[in-house]
Design a protein around this motif. Sequence first.
Motif, mmCIF file in Angstrom:
data_model
loop_
_atom_site.group_PDB
_atom_site.id
_atom_site.type_symbol
_atom_site.label_atom_id
_atom_site.label_comp_id
_atom_site.label_asym_id
_atom_site.label_seq_id
_atom_site.Cartn_x
_atom_site.Cartn_y
_atom_site.Cartn_z
ATOM 1 N N GLU A 80 -17.326 60.239 -15.959
ATOM 2 C CA GLU A 80 -17.361 59.046 -14.834
ATOM 3 C C GLU A 80 -17.863 57.739 -15.431
ATOM 4 N N THR A 140 -13.086 68.788 -11.788
ATOM 5 C CA THR A 140 -13.621 68.221 -10.433
ATOM 6 C C THR A 140 -13.494 66.939 -10.500
ATOM 7 N N GLU A 174 -14.587 64.784 -13.703
ATOM 8 C CA GLU A 174 -15.893 65.355 -14.164
ATOM 9 C C GLU A 174 -16.639 65.008 -15.572
ATOM 10 N N GLY A 208 -15.135 63.342 -10.524
ATOM 11 C CA GLY A 208 -16.482 63.127 -10.216
ATOM 12 C C GLY A 208 -16.658 61.625 -9.770
#
Length: 447
Positions: free
Chosen positions: A227, A208, A224, A210
């Motif tokens: 960050e 994912t 993700e 982020g």
Amino acid sequence: MSFATSALSRIRLAAVSGRTRLLSTPWNRLPYSGGAATFGAIPSVIHSAAAKEEPNRDSTTVTSTSTDPSTDHKDKKRRMSSSSTSAIIASASAILTTASIASSSSPTDTRHFSTMPPVAQEPHHSKVVIIGSGPAGHTAAVYLARANLKPVMFEGMMANGFAPGGQLTTTTDVENYPGFPEGIMGGEMMDKFREQSIRFGTVIHTETIGKVDLTSQPFKLWREGQEGSEHPTDTANSVIIATGASAKRMNLPGEETYWQAGISACAVCDGAVPIFRNKPLAVVGGGDSAAEEAVYLTKYASHVYVLVRRDKLRASKVMANRLLSHPKVTVLFNTVPVEAKGDGKLLKSLVLQDTVTKETRTMDANGLFYAIGHIPATSLFKGQLDLDEDGYIKTIPGSTLTNIPGVFAAGDVQDKRYRQAVTSAGTGCMAALDSERWLEEHYPDQH
């Protein structure tokens, strides 16, 4: 192979080939695996030993049978050179062995020996990155891959509460997508989408995104969990956003049991399936969407009940009049569902509560449809992309262009009206073509 073993092998190889110079390659270019910072002081030690060699660094070690004095003298020099090399190898071996031990010790020890700063990892650059993996994202991927743009997709892992593939992974029978006359399970359909993307060369990461920075080229993305890093994990010249939207749910007791077994968030998607035909159905909501879905369901239901929390509808006057005047619709004001009941396989009834008196009663219902809104997955882009009052990404009408050149939006993340798999796929195609043209104009050398 460790740094110490590799370096020592190179030293021995140099000796066997007759070269007394320890290494012809700079130390900082030697192959290694881990513990690089440990060896900061080693080169100077070994080079100091090497400095004591004879000036003739290219002499060879051979055995001569000549009796000429000058030849004997040369042989003596060669033997001395060989002894010097052996001594250096022994010293280097001891030093490198010590370094190897240090490199395998605790992190605290390694930091103690460290004299070199850590090397920052370069972000992975792509011409175009797709964020999202529903029909929009995969359709865009197929078009871009066939255009030899080598798209990279981040399909997400439980992003927005869904597995890779998006909302359709939570859907059972899909009967209204062209090409599947017998219908197809939502999860199976998304598996086929994914296989087709991979077939044409799309690189898919089950991760994912982020964090993004869309303020400058190339666009910066952080996966993700990373960050907080100063440097992005990925960069791209163009980004297609296909993160979708999720229907608001009420999380009633029994909802998980009967989700897609009587409870749905899309009447157009699921209203025609056999379990709802000629059965009493209920719709929750008081806006235009609820009115539209209720009228749509009258084609299949024996009767439709609309459950409205307040004492009036929020729908437009035209839609409200259509709803209230329909013979197969009953609007129950000040009413909300508080529990879903069934036989463990299918929904059979709802427990309703009066929001004024708090009294409850049970009503037969084989279907419950939520029409209380959707939540677009756009929190990642707030403050960078233009969003409407409901959080959907604004695009130029008739295109997928956003307010940032090179960034495109497709699917439910920018469509608050239709929200169908087939329309999402259509806008995915549009986004791919828009991105391809944009890259041709702005990065022709990379196309």
